[in-house]
Scaffold this motif. Structure first.
Motif, PDB file in Angstrom:
ATOM      1  N   ILE A 134       0.840  -1.203   0.000  1.00 37.41           N
ATOM      2  CA  ILE A 134       0.000   0.000   0.000  1.00 37.41           C
ATOM      3  C   ILE A 134       0.875   1.254   0.000  1.00 37.41           C
ATOM      4  CG2 ILE A 134      -1.939  -1.114   1.197  1.00 37.41           C
ATOM      5  CD1 ILE A 134      -0.958   0.297   3.776  1.00 37.41           C
ATOM      6  N   SER A 135       0.230   2.400  -0.200  1.00 39.46           N
ATOM      7  CA  SER A 135       0.922   3.688  -0.234  1.00 39.46           C
ATOM      8  C   SER A 135       1.143   4.234   1.171  1.00 39.46           C
ATOM      9  CB  SER A 135       0.092   4.688  -1.039  1.00 39.46           C
ATOM     10  OG  SER A 135       0.538   6.007  -0.820  1.00 39.46           O
ATOM     11  N   SER A 136       2.299   4.839   1.371  1.00 37.53           N
ATOM     12  CA  SER A 136       2.575   5.493   2.648  1.00 37.53           C
ATOM     13  C   SER A 136       1.724   6.747   2.823  1.00 37.53           C
ATOM     14  CB  SER A 136       4.060   5.869   2.749  1.00 37.53           C
ATOM     15  OG  SER A 136       4.403   6.815   1.752  1.00 37.53           O
ATOM     16  N   ILE A 137       1.518   7.490   1.731  1.00 45.23           N
ATOM     17  CA  ILE A 137       0.712   8.705   1.832  1.00 45.23           C
ATOM     18  C   ILE A 137      -0.723   8.324   2.137  1.00 45.23           C
ATOM     19  CG2 ILE A 137      -0.113  10.749   0.616  1.00 45.23           C
ATOM     20  CD1 ILE A 137       2.451  10.902  -0.837  1.00 45.23           C
ATOM     21  N   ASN A 138      -1.275   8.955   3.167  1.00 41.11           N
ATOM     22  CA  ASN A 138      -2.587   8.659   3.746  1.00 41.11           C
ATOM     23  C   ASN A 138      -2.585   7.405   4.615  1.00 41.11           C
ATOM     24  OD1 ASN A 138      -3.668  10.969   2.742  1.00 41.11           O
ATOM     25  ND2 ASN A 138      -5.227   9.997   1.476  1.00 41.11           N
ATOM     26  N   THR A 139      -1.383   6.894   4.940  1.00 42.85           N
ATOM     27  CA  THR A 139      -1.240   5.882   5.986  1.00 42.85           C
ATOM     28  C   THR A 139      -0.444   6.544   7.114  1.00 42.85           C
ATOM     29  OG1 THR A 139      -1.206   4.077   4.370  1.00 42.85           O
ATOM     30  CG2 THR A 139      -0.410   3.570   6.582  1.00 42.85           C
ATOM     31  N   PRO A 140      -1.114   7.235   8.029  1.00 43.98           N
ATOM     32  CA  PRO A 140      -0.401   8.053   9.018  1.00 43.98           C
ATOM     33  C   PRO A 140       0.425   7.220   9.988  1.00 43.98           C
ATOM     34  CG  PRO A 140      -2.756   8.602   8.930  1.00 43.98           C
ATOM     35  CD  PRO A 140      -2.570   7.320   8.173  1.00 43.98           C
ATOM     36  N   ASN A 141       1.452   7.857  10.509  1.00 46.03           N
ATOM     37  CA  ASN A 141       2.200   7.306  11.624  1.00 46.03           C
ATOM     38  C   ASN A 141       1.389   7.581  12.893  1.00 46.03           C
ATOM     39  OD1 ASN A 141       3.882   6.845  13.786  1.00 46.03           O
ATOM     40  ND2 ASN A 141       5.521   8.198  13.099  1.00 46.03           N
ATOM     41  N   PRO A 142       0.819   6.560  13.536  1.00 45.30           N
ATOM     42  CA  PRO A 142      -0.040   6.814  14.697  1.00 45.30           C
ATOM     43  C   PRO A 142       0.709   7.341  15.909  1.00 45.30           C
ATOM     44  CG  PRO A 142       0.331   4.468  14.450  1.00 45.30           C
ATOM     45  CD  PRO A 142       0.929   5.121  13.233  1.00 45.30           C
ATOM     46  N   ASN A 143       2.045   7.262  15.871  1.00 49.28           N
ATOM     47  CA  ASN A 143       2.842   7.775  16.983  1.00 49.28           C
ATOM     48  C   ASN A 143       3.159   9.265  16.865  1.00 49.28           C
ATOM     49  OD1 ASN A 143       3.898   4.673  16.756  1.00 49.28           O
ATOM     50  ND2 ASN A 143       3.856   5.398  18.873  1.00 49.28           N
ATOM     51  N   CYS A 144       2.893   9.851  15.697  1.00 51.99           N
ATOM     52  CA  CYS A 144       3.144  11.283  15.567  1.00 51.99           C
ATOM     53  C   CYS A 144       1.982  12.050  16.182  1.00 51.99           C
ATOM     54  CB  CYS A 144       3.362  11.673  14.103  1.00 51.99           C
ATOM     55  SG  CYS A 144       1.856  11.965  13.163  1.00 51.99           S
ATOM     56  N   PHE A 145       2.068  13.375  16.220  1.00 53.66           N
ATOM     57  CA  PHE A 145       1.084  14.178  16.934  1.00 53.66           C
ATOM     58  C   PHE A 145      -0.327  14.036  16.369  1.00 53.66           C
ATOM     59  CE2 PHE A 145       2.208  16.873  13.413  1.00 53.66           C
ATOM     60  CZ  PHE A 145       1.053  17.568  13.109  1.00 53.66           C
ATOM     61  N   LEU A 146      -0.476  13.687  15.090  1.00 49.57           N
ATOM     62  CA  LEU A 146      -1.813  13.519  14.512  1.00 49.57           C
ATOM     63  C   LEU A 146      -2.550  12.351  15.150  1.00 49.57           C
ATOM     64  CD1 LEU A 146      -1.027  14.126  10.746  1.00 49.57           C
ATOM     65  CD2 LEU A 146      -2.293  15.647  12.267  1.00 49.57           C
ATOM     66  N   GLN A 147      -1.835  11.261  15.380  1.00 49.64           N
ATOM     67  CA  GLN A 147      -2.328  10.093  16.112  1.00 49.64           C
ATOM     68  C   GLN A 147      -3.571   9.460  15.484  1.00 49.64           C
ATOM     69  OE1 GLN A 147      -3.172  10.532  20.457  1.00 49.64           O
ATOM     70  NE2 GLN A 147      -1.178   9.558  20.682  1.00 49.64           N
ATOM     71  N   PHE A 148      -3.689   9.532  14.149  1.00 54.79           N
ATOM     72  CA  PHE A 148      -4.776   8.824  13.471  1.00 54.79           C
ATOM     73  C   PHE A 148      -4.503   7.326  13.575  1.00 54.79           C
ATOM     74  CE2 PHE A 148      -7.200  11.786  10.492  1.00 54.79           C
ATOM     75  CZ  PHE A 148      -6.890  12.923  11.227  1.00 54.79           C
ATOM     76  N   VAL A 149      -5.473   6.563  14.047  1.00 51.59           N
ATOM     77  CA  VAL A 149      -5.284   5.124  14.229  1.00 51.59           C
ATOM     78  C   VAL A 149      -6.105   4.342  13.211  1.00 51.59           C
ATOM     79  CG1 VAL A 149      -4.768   5.327  16.693  1.00 51.59           C
ATOM     80  CG2 VAL A 149      -7.137   4.985  15.956  1.00 51.59           C
ATOM     81  N   CYS A 150      -5.651   3.111  12.941  1.00 47.58           N
ATOM     82  CA  CYS A 150      -6.370   2.189  12.049  1.00 47.58           C
ATOM     83  C   CYS A 150      -6.717   2.854  10.714  1.00 47.58           C
ATOM     84  CB  CYS A 150      -7.633   1.653  12.719  1.00 47.58           C
ATOM     85  SG  CYS A 150      -7.314   0.616  14.150  1.00 47.58           S
ATOM     86  N   GLN A 151      -5.753   3.568  10.152  1.00 45.30           N
ATOM     87  CA  GLN A 151      -5.969   4.191   8.848  1.00 45.30           C
ATOM     88  C   GLN A 151      -4.946   3.669   7.856  1.00 45.30           C
ATOM     89  OE1 GLN A 151      -7.027   8.326   8.426  1.00 45.30           O
ATOM     90  NE2 GLN A 151      -5.695   8.583   6.646  1.00 45.30           N
TER      91      GLN A 151
END
Length: 321
Positions: A134-151
């Motif tokens: 899959i693509s890294s773009i739009n697969t956030p790092n959940p440990n960064c400040f954005l903290q988007f999970v299960c994406q």
């Protein structure tokens, strides 16, 4: 693996560059089968494909703010047009892509073969038979400040057809399932001007994939209780890499997909997305930790620290925090 072992499922409305998108597949994978899955009433004249799937429109979901409809969500359209067409795929492997993505090489084939068995997997907690690229773009790092999970990014998928069916053959989302008034969603500032409900479109698709296999699911898009779960999911079920490694570009977000050292604005955009997403180097680090039970080496540690510094700068500049 030969080109003839792969079917490209190209999904979405007919766009200005759809002709070029389909032609790029023919250029780099001439023996592959191409299925175009779009909507009834779309003009497909002059387009290059092997099979056309015309779908009825399942409609959009409404997003409310103070009882007013402020946006419409097209996740059901994507789920329907992919799941309805993937039954037509007869080859062992499948690429799910979009009508506005153009391929720049066939690197994804070699890249997949080099990585899908690179690390062991937790056999007790896997859903897919093999990892999916899959693509890294739009697969956030959940440990960064954005903290988007299960994406997981919904731009590009490549792997076994049976695994893509597991991801995409899911129920459509009801209006009441995941959407409710924006005022009730915590941390709205981190949506950066986008209107969506408790979850982003990519999260809805990821949750639809895993919900039959995991009882506990996030309660909203930044549920910090699922950071570790997300990292485990990415390391075991997927291979995550930047579009330029995979071999495609997305013209709408070209400055995020391609490294352009001649333009400062493009360079900043590329580095910002690189810093806050699960890039290929970070995916290797996760796989060493969760799959191989090994410590990260110094190269990975330095890389993670640099990405964190860049993401904190982005946080301060964008969100004034």
């Amino acid at each position: 693996m030969r080109n003839s072992d792969i079917t490209f499922l190209v999904q979405g409305p007919i766009r200005d560059r759809t002709k070029e998108s389909l032609e790029s597949i023919r250029k780099y994978c001439p023996e592959s089968r191409v299925i175009l899955s779009t909507w009834q009433g779309e003009d497909t004249s002059g387009l290059e494909y092997d099979e056309l799937v015309l779908n009825e429109d399942p409609g959009s979901l409404k997003i409310f703010l103070d009882d007013d409809v402020v946006n419409y969500e097209n996740t059901n359209r994507q789920i329907y047009s992919v799941s309805n067409a993937i039954s037509h795929v007869k080859t062992e492997y499948c690429v799910k892509t979009r009508t506005d993505i153009e391929f720049t090489s066939d690197n994804f084939i070699t890249f997949y073969k080099d990585n899908y068995l690179k690390y062991c997997r937790d056999s007790d907690n896997t859903i897919l038979k093999q990892r999916v690229l899959i693509s890294s773009i739009n697969t956030p790092n959940p440990n960064c400040f954005l903290q988007f999970v299960c994406q997981v990014s919904d731009w590009f998928f490549f792997g076994l057809t049976e695994d893509l069916k597991k991801i995409w053959c899911q129920d459509l989302i009801s209006q009441s399932d995941y959407y409710h008034n924006e005022d009730n969603v915590p941390d709205r500032k981190y949506k950066n001007g986008f209107y969506f409900g408790r979850f982003s479109s990519e999260q809805l698709i990821t949750l639809g994939f895993i919900k039959g296999h995991h009882e506990d699911l996030p309660t909203y898009f930044r549920d910090k209780n699922f950071v570790d779960f997300t990292n485990r999911l990415l390391s075991s079920e997927f291979i995550v890499a930047e579009p330029n490694r995979i071999g495609f570009t997305f013209l709408k977000y070209q400055n995020y997909c391609e490294l352009n050292l001649k333009n400062i604005s493009d360079l900043k955009g590329f580095m910002a997305f690189y810093a806050v997403t699960t890039n290929y180097i970070r995916w290797n680090q996760l796989s060493r930790k969760y799959c191989e039970k090994k410590r990260s080496n110094i190269k990975y540690i330095i890389h993670e620290k640099l990405c964190m510094i860049a993401s904190l700068y982005l946080k301060k500049k964008t969100y004034k925090l």
